[in-house]
Design an enzyme around this catalytic site. Structure first.
Site, PDB file in Angstrom:
ATOM      1  N   CYS A   1       0.839  -1.195   0.000  1.00  9.74           N
ATOM      2  CA  CYS A   1       0.000   0.000   0.000  1.00  9.74           C
ATOM      3  C   CYS A   1       0.876   1.248   0.000  1.00  9.74           C
ATOM      4  CB  CYS A   1      -0.897   0.018   1.238  1.00  9.74           C
ATOM      5  SG  CYS A   1      -2.046  -1.367   1.270  1.00  9.74           S
ATOM      6  N   ASP A   2       0.367   2.318  -0.587  1.00  9.37           N
ATOM      7  CA  ASP A   2       1.132   3.562  -0.597  1.00  9.37           C
ATOM      8  C   ASP A   2       0.530   4.567   0.388  1.00  9.37           C
ATOM      9  OD1 ASP A   2      -1.153   4.606  -1.781  1.00  9.37           O
ATOM     10  OD2 ASP A   2      -0.308   4.536  -3.802  1.00  9.37           O
ATOM     11  N   ALA A   3       1.003   5.794   0.313  1.00 12.31           N
ATOM     12  CA  ALA A   3       0.603   6.791   1.306  1.00 12.31           C
ATOM     13  C   ALA A   3      -0.902   7.056   1.300  1.00 12.31           C
ATOM     14  CB  ALA A   3       1.375   8.094   1.081  1.00 12.31           C
TER      15      ALA A   3
END
Lengths: 136, 136, 136, 136
Positions: free
Chosen positions: C18-20
């Site tokens: 997952c990213d920010a």
């Protein structure tokens, strides 16, 4: 002497995790170890998300990995771990074994601390949440 | 006391390297450290490819990383390193500093050995190739 | 209209994917799709390694992905696929569904061709190897 | 016919981005394209963070990538792009060229839309922010 692991998870190497040497890139073991810790915490009824909601932000302060044998694309491995409280630190001892022959591929010692709003806390809440899952 | 670094490289954090906490995922520092080592070796006239052609396969035996401060998306950082021969080991000492304020974000000690056809060798060829780049 | 999938695999999102934004980074779906293809090929008795040994190098010529709904850390999803020969192309149709509610998260059309020593070949060997697994 | 690119960025392949075939893994091109878009937006005075603060969440709805030639470890490449508004869509046209010989390695069409609180919006604010950087 067999270690007294409190959790283990089986994972299969994905081809894209291998580098030009045809073996799993070193950094990906850290991904495996992280994934195993998060799965362990969820299994122990103390998911990463739950901790965040409780205002506890666990952070990794130090990681040590010994690379023993390489994993290749498609190979199955088992990541076994146990966790110990050492002062204000929560230390994870994690080993990765190739499933086909049980060979030790990598061993890690991951030192984490609990923080709240950026400040290190003792993390007693975590001890309550994890209970039996924290080794002496 | 300032360390006597023999190489440094500036890198910018890519947004996809950050995780849900909005900071660079721990494993990505290992990618940064690896990239810096490979760039250093190329700079020193001893590219990873060149070593392979010479039949030398450097492998990472152990990595230790202390996480001090987190990097965020888009931030610039500098990875500085020096390398030392310790017995049959070639040890890289690598530090990552945030560029905007010079704060130390992570420091690593990466222990590597040279192998030929899977067997550990002393790696004298590497010493010749790297010469001045190997610190006392 | 339900598609006639010939293979499916269940995968769990790993937090580091997952990213920010707290959702799986777009590029990681491509990793999921690739992993599902390789697992499918292995399941069909035609592993990526086996093809390489047979001198066949399948390469991705084009990929199209429609992003419908986001996956989050820890969520389970199922990647379903079927494959069709279209001229000299082997086209994979792959869909990712969130397991909890069956919602379609991403759909991909991946066009591959077989090559030998860098030259595109018809890939009849692959048809033989895959047989029933190639949809009309 | 040369395209009228409005931005370009030079990037060097990192060895860990290559897979067992010794070439950059397909999914990593998507990382390169994403990084180039974010750098472009920052360059255009409209950083990803700035948009989020303005309550605009750009999301990728569709990506198409044609793979033409492979990049290898250590190679330099240039990612060139221009962006066009097509109805409520903001479409990025991005090409990756190997620097040494200018060969086209991959070309992408990335369709994005702006959302606010999960709902698709026209994104007029983005047009204002980007102005000249949006091609007719």
């Amino acid at each position: 002497m067999a270690k007294d692991y409190s959790y283990e998870i089986e994972i299969k190497v994905r081809d894209y995790e291998c580098d030009a040497q045809g073996i799993v890139n070193n950094a990906n073991y850290q991904h495996y170890f992280e994934h195993a810790r998060h799965e362990f915490l969820e299994h122990a009824g103390c998911s990463f998300g739950a901790m965040r909601e409780a205002g506890i932000e666990p952070v990794v302060a130090r990681i040590e990995i010994n690379y023993k044998n390489s994993l290749r694309g498609g190979e199955l491995f088992v990541c076994k771990l146990f966790m110990r409280r050492e002062g204000i630190r929560f230390v994870f001892y994690q080993d990765i074994f190739r499933k086909s022959d049980g060979v030790l591929c990598a061993e890690a010692k991951v030192t984490t601390v609990c923080t709240r709003e950026g400040k290190i806390i003792k993390g007693d809440e975590l001890v309550e949440m994890l209970g039996e899952y924290i080794s002496e």
